[in-house]
Write an enzyme that holds these catalytic residues in place. Structure first.
Site, PDB file in Angstrom:
ATOM      1  N   ASP A  56       0.856  -1.185   0.000  1.00 31.67           N
ATOM      2  CA  ASP A  56       0.000   0.000   0.000  1.00 31.67           C
ATOM      3  C   ASP A  56       0.892   1.234   0.000  1.00 31.67           C
ATOM      4  O   ASP A  56       1.892   1.286   0.725  1.00 31.67           O
ATOM      5  CB  ASP A  56      -0.926   0.024   1.211  1.00 31.67           C
ATOM      6  CG  ASP A  56      -1.974   1.121   1.079  1.00 31.67           C
ATOM      7  OD1 ASP A  56      -3.022   0.857   0.459  1.00 31.67           O
ATOM      8  OD2 ASP A  56      -1.731   2.244   1.570  1.00 31.67           O
TER       9      ASP A  56
ATOM     10  N   GLU B 129       0.989   5.645   0.002  1.00 32.19           N
ATOM     11  CA  GLU B 129       0.338   6.945   0.139  1.00 32.19           C
ATOM     12  C   GLU B 129       1.157   7.921  -0.695  1.00 32.19           C
ATOM     13  O   GLU B 129       2.397   7.871  -0.682  1.00 32.19           O
ATOM     14  CB  GLU B 129       0.263   7.381   1.603  1.00 32.19           C
ATOM     15  CG  GLU B 129      -0.494   6.415   2.505  1.00 32.19           C
ATOM     16  CD  GLU B 129      -1.940   6.201   2.097  1.00 32.19           C
ATOM     17  OE1 GLU B 129      -2.520   7.103   1.450  1.00 32.19           O
ATOM     18  OE2 GLU B 129      -2.493   5.130   2.413  1.00 32.19           O
TER      19      GLU B 129
ATOM     20  N   HIS C 109      -6.145   5.247   5.537  1.00 35.03           N
ATOM     21  CA  HIS C 109      -5.265   6.109   4.745  1.00 35.03           C
ATOM     22  C   HIS C 109      -3.874   6.230   5.361  1.00 35.03           C
ATOM     23  O   HIS C 109      -3.120   7.138   5.028  1.00 35.03           O
ATOM     24  CB  HIS C 109      -5.879   7.494   4.512  1.00 35.03           C
ATOM     25  CG  HIS C 109      -7.176   7.445   3.759  1.00 35.03           C
ATOM     26  ND1 HIS C 109      -7.266   6.968   2.468  1.00 35.03           N
ATOM     27  CD2 HIS C 109      -8.429   7.781   4.131  1.00 35.03           C
ATOM     28  CE1 HIS C 109      -8.535   7.030   2.075  1.00 35.03           C
ATOM     29  NE2 HIS C 109      -9.256   7.506   3.058  1.00 35.03           N
TER      30      HIS C 109
ATOM     31  N   ASP D 195      -3.789   0.282   6.028  1.00 35.57           N
ATOM     32  CA  ASP D 195      -4.466  -0.211   4.825  1.00 35.57           C
ATOM     33  C   ASP D 195      -3.832  -1.502   4.324  1.00 35.57           C
ATOM     34  O   ASP D 195      -4.531  -2.409   3.855  1.00 35.57           O
ATOM     35  CB  ASP D 195      -4.447   0.852   3.731  1.00 35.57           C
ATOM     36  CG  ASP D 195      -5.377   2.022   4.040  1.00 35.57           C
ATOM     37  OD1 ASP D 195      -6.052   1.992   5.087  1.00 35.57           O
ATOM     38  OD2 ASP D 195      -5.414   2.973   3.239  1.00 35.57           O
TER      39      ASP D 195
END
Length: 211
Positions: free
Chosen positions: A27, A29, A185, A190
């Site tokens: 994951d 960001e 988030h 996540d």
């Protein structure tokens, strides 16, 4: 002493379960949606492991914040969503190439453990994560990327098949797992939820071996 026969496992080893690929949840960001222009800001990965009965479970999470690469952009709206504070004194971000090495090292170790040839990215909207990962690999001229360049396991598709849900929060809850919206988030949170979702679905639908 009597010879005791050892019953062989009835499940394929990890090296054969996914055609030599090791599933690894990733994951990211980011500073926006365009992997060619927006910065990679945080990344987490979780190799999927297998117990003695053949059931899959999430391995140990590895994560790091990332210093925005030179020439990449950050949309301020993305920071509102992720809550990332770029100049936070405890962010401890790494330069992009060092971040990749930090993430890839345990992936390669787990591949070796299970005798897998490559890693395959597992993600929720997996190509988003893969595209940002590949963009970082290209920018840094990284030579030892363990991941397949385009194949993925997408939990959007799997959850849609299994539960009729495509949003991560709803899919996780439909699978009977906990979800805390306040922690969402974050790459680590996540990734952890995606890993548990992938394992739950995969363990629920047993492998069908063609005879």
């Amino acid at each position: 002493m009597m010879n005791q026969s050892i019953t062989p496992p009835t499940h394929p080893p990890m090296s054969q379960r996914f055609r030599g690929y090791l599933p690894v949840v990733v994951d990211v960001e980011t500073g926006g949606f365009n992997w060619n222009h927006h910065a990679l800001l945080e990344i987490a990965c979780i190799p999927i492991e297998m117990d003695d009965t053949g059931r899959l479970y999430p391995g140990e999470v590895t994560s790091t914040h990332v210093i925005p690469a030179p020439g990449t952009d950050i949309d301020p709206k993305s920071l509102e969503v992720t809550g990332i504070i770029l100049d936070h004194p405890f962010r401890f971000a790494k330069e992009e190439k060092l971040a990749l090495e930090h993430i890839f090292t345990p992936v390669r170790a787990t591949m070796k453990k299970y005798k897998c040839q490559r890693a395959i990215l597992v993600g929720h909207n997996a190509h988003f994560d893969l595209n940002f990962l590949n963009a970082a690999v290209t920018r840094t001229a990284y030579k030892r990327n363990p991941f397949h360049q385009f194949s993925v396991f997408d939990t959007v598709t799997l959850a849609g098949m299994a539960y009729g849900q495509t949003v991560l929060a709803r899919a996780v809850q439909a699978a009977g797992l906990d979800w805390n919206a306040a922690d969402a988030h974050s790459a680590v949170y996540d990734a952890e939820k995606t890993a548990h979702l992938f394992c739950t679905i995969t363990n629920t639908w047993p492998l069908v071996v063609a005879g």
